[in-house]
Design an enzyme around this catalytic site. Structure first.
Site, short mmCIF file in Angstrom:
data_model
loop_
_atom_site.label_atom_id
_atom_site.label_comp_id
_atom_site.label_asym_id
_atom_site.label_seq_id
_atom_site.Cartn_x
_atom_site.Cartn_y
_atom_site.Cartn_z
CE1 TYR A 42 -3.12 -2.97 0.35
CE2 TYR A 42 -3.49 -2.40 2.63
CZ TYR A 42 -3.75 -3.21 1.55
OH TYR A 42 -4.65 -4.23 1.68
CG HIS A 109 -1.02 -8.61 -0.52
ND1 HIS A 109 -0.62 -7.31 -0.41
CD2 HIS A 109 -2.37 -8.54 -0.66
CE1 HIS A 109 -1.66 -6.50 -0.47
NE2 HIS A 109 -2.73 -7.22 -0.63
#
Length: 281
Positions: A42, A109
């Site tokens: 992010y 992820h």
């Protein structure tokens, strides 16, 4: 793992908004939310720095009496960093940006080229060294989860984090029952329909959702969160970049939908009857 937490995707992308974003996270902690979910991907690590600023503020007087042990910090490693040569380096970099000594949960992820057995072995080393307390995965469907269970230590997986909301119910056909059979909670990202097969606006403006919200003196967002939290097997991690939204999300944990509410929502947004491709962002 707490039932509701705070997502952080898109935070840290605008320097001018970082103080407000950290303030929203701090307000969420003050309102009782103890789980914060982030990822090294992010904003190229800047989201973790916003989370770190919020943790520092909350733990140094921003939330009276709050300690690090009260919190549940979740981070995610990119698949290309999930091998023996990189995962420790990525974990330590994330810890440094967050300003904390350990992660409560560290997730892969999504599935990449690194063998799952290699990633699991590295996660277990991080657990032994105290850098992480638990590990899990994200965006893995049933075949990959079965493969994971077959590698040494794979049964130590704590959760699978997937996209799930009222308008995106494909995981209910196969993945969610599989996770329940293995006594593994599901973490729902995008529970307010920031992505998936049905639009956020479509859900928020739906007459059934709005009528149920009005009946409970709640917001449509709170109804959507209460729906995700309707059982004891799912954790919701909505994002809120304002103090008001963070407080509203925290209050949604106390909203209990009736059987009639659930029936009406099922009729308006029926679950699929056949397995669907995994929805993800």
């Amino acid at each position: 793992m707490p039932a509701i937490g705070m997502g952080t995707w898109h935070m840290g992308e605008d320097r001018a908004s970082e103080e407000d974003e950290a303030g929203a996270l701090c307000a969420g902690m003050a309102a009782g939310m103890r789980l914060i979910d982030t990822a090294e991907m992010y904003a190229d690590g800047d989201t973790e720095r916003v989370v770190g600023a919020a943790l520092k503020k909350a733990l140094h007087g921003g939330v009276p009496g709050l300690t690090r042990d009260d919190l549940f910090v979740v981070d995610k490693v990119l698949p290309e960093h999930a091998g023996a040569d990189d995962v420790r380096r990525s974990c330590e970099a994330s810890l440094n940006r967050l300003g904390t000594e350990y992660l409560d949960l560290y997730l892969l992820h999504w599935r990449g080229d690194v063998p799952l057995a290699e990633t699991v072995a590295e996660f277990r080393k991080l657990c032994d060294e105290g850098l992480i307390r638990r590990w899990g995965v994200s965006n893995l469907d049933v075949p990959a989860m079965e493969e994971l269970m077959a590698v040494p230590g794979g049964d130590g997986c704590a959760t699978d984090q997937v996209l799930y909301h009222l308008g995106s119910r494909g995981v209910e056909v196969a993945l969610q029952p599989w996770l329940r059979t293995h006594r593994m909670p599901m973490m729902a990202y995008s529970p307010l329909a920031q992505g998936g097969t049905r639009s956020r606006r479509g859900l928020f403006q739906d007459p059934t959702v709005r009528a149920i919200a009005q009946h409970h003196q709640a917001t449509p967002a709170q109804v959507l969160l209460a729906w995700v939290l309707r059982d004891d097997h799912t954790v919701a991690i909505p994002m809120a970049s304002s103090i008001t939204h963070a407080q509203q999300n925290a209050a949604a944990a106390a909203l209990r939908l009736t059987e009639e509410d659930l029936t009406q929502l099922d009729e308006a947004f029926p679950a699929p009857t056949e397995k669907q491709p995994l929805d993800w962002l």
